[in-house]
Scaffold this motif. Structure first.
Motif, PDB file in Angstrom:
ATOM      1  N   HIS A  42      -6.692  -9.050  -0.812  1.00  0.00           N
ATOM      2  CA  HIS A  42      -6.257  -8.245   0.429  1.00  0.00           C
ATOM      3  C   HIS A  42      -7.038  -8.852   1.432  1.00  0.00           C
ATOM      4  CE1 HIS A  42      -3.489  -4.958  -1.394  1.00  0.00           C
ATOM      5  NE2 HIS A  42      -3.399  -6.136  -1.889  1.00  0.00           N
ATOM      6  N   ASP A  48      -8.282  -1.772  -3.244  1.00  0.00           N
ATOM      7  CA  ASP A  48      -9.237  -2.577  -2.374  1.00  0.00           C
ATOM      8  C   ASP A  48      -9.693  -1.559  -1.323  1.00  0.00           C
ATOM      9  OD1 ASP A  48      -6.704  -2.902  -1.435  1.00  0.00           O
ATOM     10  OD2 ASP A  48      -7.365  -3.668   0.217  1.00  0.00           O
ATOM     11  N   GLU A  49      -9.037  -0.619  -0.958  1.00  0.00           N
ATOM     12  CA  GLU A  49      -9.356   0.404   0.246  1.00  0.00           C
ATOM     13  C   GLU A  49     -10.188   1.576  -0.116  1.00  0.00           C
ATOM     14  OE1 GLU A  49      -6.360   0.980   2.984  1.00  0.00           O
ATOM     15  OE2 GLU A  49      -5.785  -1.199   3.432  1.00  0.00           O
ATOM     16  N   HIS A  68       0.917  -1.132   0.016  1.00  0.00           N
ATOM     17  CA  HIS A  68       0.112   0.114   0.130  1.00  0.00           C
ATOM     18  C   HIS A  68       0.912   1.165   0.065  1.00  0.00           C
ATOM     19  CE1 HIS A  68      -4.183  -1.547   0.228  1.00  0.00           C
ATOM     20  NE2 HIS A  68      -3.513  -2.561   0.839  1.00  0.00           N
TER      21      HIS A  68
END
Ligand code: ZN
Length: 414
Positions: free
Chosen positions: A256, A178-179, A80
């Motif tokens: 993830h 994904d975040e 990340h």
């Protein structure tokens, strides 16, 4: 070109004491005929919370590989990272997870959106995924480009910064999205991959946000049928995109917050087997939880320290939970008080924390709180790491067993 193997597992080691125990899990898999390559991942956020430096991850990984005689590949993932955090990872990492979730939805230059839409207009009506046509009319290309093009351009800028420092082809590139708030559909993934190829990013793993909740350290929550359908569509989209856009042939999905998602391992395994696809699954905090389980199981001073961690975590609950609010679901009413936990035996503590859904004493709320509570242990400094060493036998056993039996075996072995 440095190429990631077909099957790989991301392992997190927040206090840099479990690399050997983690590597033993991959060795067990190798002994059962499955090559699963370890990738030690640690994010800027974790380094900041723990107070560690990226080079410590490389040092721990190298030492474990040397001491256990692992001869297969292994990697160190700058997890990340963004443009402003990548610098500290350039020397020690050979795997970079470029996180552009914050740029999703930021407006791209209208001329760039138009150029993208023109360039890919011929996709419409030509794409068939799992026997079904995937329509990508101009309006859909424009909508998805409007939402994701800027993020992909930002990923390109980060990729080029890494390539300039390290040399193209000397590292593995992942792009993670994904975040963010909403999952990406398989059609969106297709259009995102077109943009990634246009940007010249040799992406080997892509981490979309899947449907459903991927809470930290506990099982998947969501519609299993929909998850499996979309996961299979994603695999087919990737296979199509590799051929059509000239992306790296080993491009695969990266899952993830992949630890502890026991109910989707069966569907993932089936889909991967049947399609012949590769797979990367990231785990991180599950190993820290095994450290606490190992402390508790050791009894004596280890158990006392585990209780102290819980007492401090419950006191600082709001502060610890805030950075992870989107990926935890803790019902405060179901958390035992520090006093209650102080009265627990070793067996009671372990039963509440260990991820055994069949055990009625298992408490997912307590588990999630301790998952996000590693800052408490970091603040204990040497007191914590010395206890890790004192209780190494029970901790290492739990770390290896958890990774192998509950993660690697159901996903990859046999
Ligand atoms: Zn992630």
């Amino acid at each position: 070109m440095l190429t990631l193997s077909k099957f790989s597992i991301g392992v997190g080691d927040r206090f840099a004491h479990q690399a050997k125990a983690q590597l033993r899990a991959c060795m067990l898999a190798a002994g059962h005929g499955a090559e699963v390559v370890p990738v030690w991942n640690k994010s800027h956020r974790e380094h900041t919370t723990v107070g560690s430096e990226p080079r410590s991850v490389r040092a721990a990984a190298d030492a474990a590989v040397r001491e256990l005689g692992w001869t297969k590949p292994y990697h160190v993932d700058a997890d990340h990272i963004r443009l402003n955090t990548v610098d500290g990872f350039l020397d020690s990492s050979d795997f970079f997870t470029i996180d552009v979730a914050d740029s999703i939805g930021q407006p791209a230059d209208p001329a760039a959106v138009k150029a993208f839409t023109d360039r890919h207009a011929d996709l419409d009506g030509k794409v068939t995924i799992l026997g079904r046509p995937v329509p990508t009319p101009r309006a859909e290309l424009e909508r998805v480009a409007g939402k994701y093009l800027r993020a992909v351009q930002d990923a390109g800028a980060i990729y080029r910064k890494i390539a300039a420092a390290k040399g193209a082809g000397t590292f593995i590139t992942e792009v993670s999205m994904d975040e963010t708030d909403s999952p990406q559909t398989p059609t969106e993934l297709l259009i995102i991959l077109a943009a990634i190829a246009d940007e010249g990013i040799p992406v080997q793993t892509i981490a979309p946000k899947f449907t459903g909740r991927f809470n930290k350290g506990v099982d998947y929550v969501g519609d299993l049928v929909q998850f499996e359908r979309e996961f299979r569509q994603d695999l087919a989209v990737i296979a199509f995109a590799v051929g059509r856009f000239g992306l790296p042939k080993n491009l695969k999905l990266s899952v993830h917050s992949g630890s502890d998602k026991f109910s989707i391992y069966g569907p993932i395994r089936r889909a991967v087997r049947e399609s012949g696809a590769g797979l990367h699954v990231k785990t991180a905090g599950t190993t820290w939880l095994e450290e606490v389980i190992g402390l508790a199981e050791a009894g004596g001073a280890g158990l006392e320290l585990a209780k102290e961690i819980y007492a401090k975590a419950i006191k600082k609950k709001d502060e610890l939970c805030a950075p992870y609010a989107a990926v935890i679901d803790i019902d405060a009413a179901k958390l035992p008080s520090a006093d209650e936990v102080n009265g627990w035996s070793s067996g009671q503590f372990v039963a509440a924390l260990r991820h055994d859904p069949t055990n009625p004493a298992f408490n997912p709320h307590l588990r999630q709180l301790i998952h996000v509570g590693y800052k408490v242990a970091a603040q204990m400094g040497e007191k914590y790491t010395k206890m890790l060493e004192a209780c190494e036998e029970s901790i290492a056993r739990n770390v290896t067993t958890n990774l192998y039996e509950r993660h690697i075996r159901p996903l990859f072995v046999g």
